[in-house]
Design an enzyme around this catalytic site. Sequence first.
Site, PDB file in Angstrom:
ATOM      1  N   TYR A 136      -5.219 -15.083  15.070  1.00 34.33           N
ATOM      2  CA  TYR A 136      -4.493 -16.356  15.241  1.00 34.33           C
ATOM      3  C   TYR A 136      -4.524 -16.857  16.676  1.00 34.33           C
ATOM      4  CZ  TYR A 136      -2.184 -18.206  11.076  1.00 34.33           C
ATOM      5  OH  TYR A 136      -1.907 -18.825   9.899  1.00 34.33           O
ATOM      6  N   LYS A 202      -5.886  -1.145  10.801  1.00 32.78           N
ATOM      7  CA  LYS A 202      -7.257  -0.632  10.669  1.00 32.78           C
ATOM      8  C   LYS A 202      -7.546   0.225  11.912  1.00 32.78           C
ATOM      9  CE  LYS A 202     -11.141  -0.682   8.407  1.00 32.78           C
ATOM     10  NZ  LYS A 202     -11.278   0.142   7.209  1.00 32.78           N
ATOM     11  N   ASP A 253      -7.577  -0.949   4.142  1.00 27.21           N
ATOM     12  CA  ASP A 253      -8.352  -0.919   2.890  1.00 27.21           C
ATOM     13  C   ASP A 253      -7.656  -0.076   1.828  1.00 27.21           C
ATOM     14  OD1 ASP A 253      -9.035   0.738   5.027  1.00 27.21           O
ATOM     15  OD2 ASP A 253     -10.941   1.353   4.160  1.00 27.21           O
ATOM     16  N   ASP A 277      -2.440 -11.667   6.465  1.00 21.89           N
ATOM     17  CA  ASP A 277      -2.945 -12.888   5.844  1.00 21.89           C
ATOM     18  C   ASP A 277      -3.552 -12.550   4.481  1.00 21.89           C
ATOM     19  OD1 ASP A 277      -3.568 -15.522   5.680  1.00 21.89           O
ATOM     20  OD2 ASP A 277      -5.216 -15.487   7.118  1.00 21.89           O
TER      21      ASP A 277
END
Length: 387
Positions: A136, A202, A253, A277
């Site tokens: 963002y 992640k 994931d 998001d």
Amino acid sequence: MTRKIVVPFIPGDGIGPEVMSVSRKAIDAAVRKTCKGSVRLIWTELAAGEAAYKIAGQGLPLETLSVIREHGIALKGPLTTPVGSGIRSLNVAIRQALDLYASVRPVKYFRGVPSPVKKPEKMNMVIFRENTEDVYKGIEWKKGSAEAEAVIRLIGSMGAAVRDDSGVGIKPISEHASKRLVRAAIKYAIRRNLPSVTMVHKGNIMKFTEGAFRDWGYELARTEFPRESITETDLVLGCDFPGKVVIKDRIADNMFQQILTRPEEYSVLATPNLNGDYLSDACAAQVGGLGLAPGANVGDSVAVFEAVHGTAPKYAGKDVANPCSMMLSGAMMLEHVGLDSAASSLVGAVEATLGEGIMTQDLARLASDINPVGTTHFAAEVIRRVG
Ligand code: NAP
């Protein structure tokens, strides 16, 4: 004496004015029913979007921002962002101007709503997504630009090879922004007696941004909430647990798998911008889609509540749009100002209406045996059930 609460509102563009108008009526009905005259909402319309362009020649007048700042809350309809015109998103501009650093999206199933999964009722999560940095922040340079070439040279000199024909983006994640986001998520869980906060990252690949987000989150829980929280690792080691919020983390994931296979094990999620998001739309899809998903953009002193969908221009003025997302955002706003019973009454009325198979076309078309109703009809049914 009657407590008066000023509620600035932006009707928005496209379907915004329609869903806002019926939602305000439903919100008022819930306040009337539960507060019995002790509270009154004073609605104050603010200009933004296409209407503001026409009147004031700008999409986001400064007056609009200062009124929201003054009252600390607003209910906002969706605003158009013209594609390719160079005009930046007004939604993003509002978030930045008011430093609304947490996007908060509750996702829960309403009985009777068609869903693509077998047990949608197992999903009951609230996603806190960082709203100011990561992707963002929007730092990127086009392939071949002087800036991209300079950055490629610079990082090349630090030993990282990047192909010459690359576009380059930078993904900053700071300790400050990560900690205030995780803090807000933990406080939310504590206030509502929710069982856990899961940080989704992640960090196995990006150790100093996504991994650091997780580490700062654990550090914050340890230092600021030592009595109210416990980490999943300590829990496994058999430490004291009752009543504490369990702080855990999952790699992004894996988390996408978990929301399908074990959604009941998760309550509050805290995520950097991009993970959140993706996750918030994926979670919303499991319980019936974006037309049902409420949202808020929250800072330390201001909160703006808004439907998560856009202006859906093809449905504008046709009385077919689903007003649930806006109504439920209104319920979040009622809770935020301490009107918990009014919020529950409104959510209960939406739930009861949907549960009786009364729904707008976006939901009805997913079932074979439901005739859709229009926006105003649906709202009238909700208001009837509020009381
Ligand atoms: P959108 O307005 O959310 O609409 C996409 C599709 O979602 C619609 O065509 C419709 O699907 C469905 N939909 C959305 N809201 C609905 C509702 N309340 N009731 C029934 N169906 C609904 O997304 P978009 O077309 O990508 O964006 C349109 C404009 O909105 C753009 O200018 C965009 O920038 C803006 N936008 C604003 C916000 C915001 O203000 N926060 C957020 C997102 C987008 P079907 O066609 O399948 O029926």
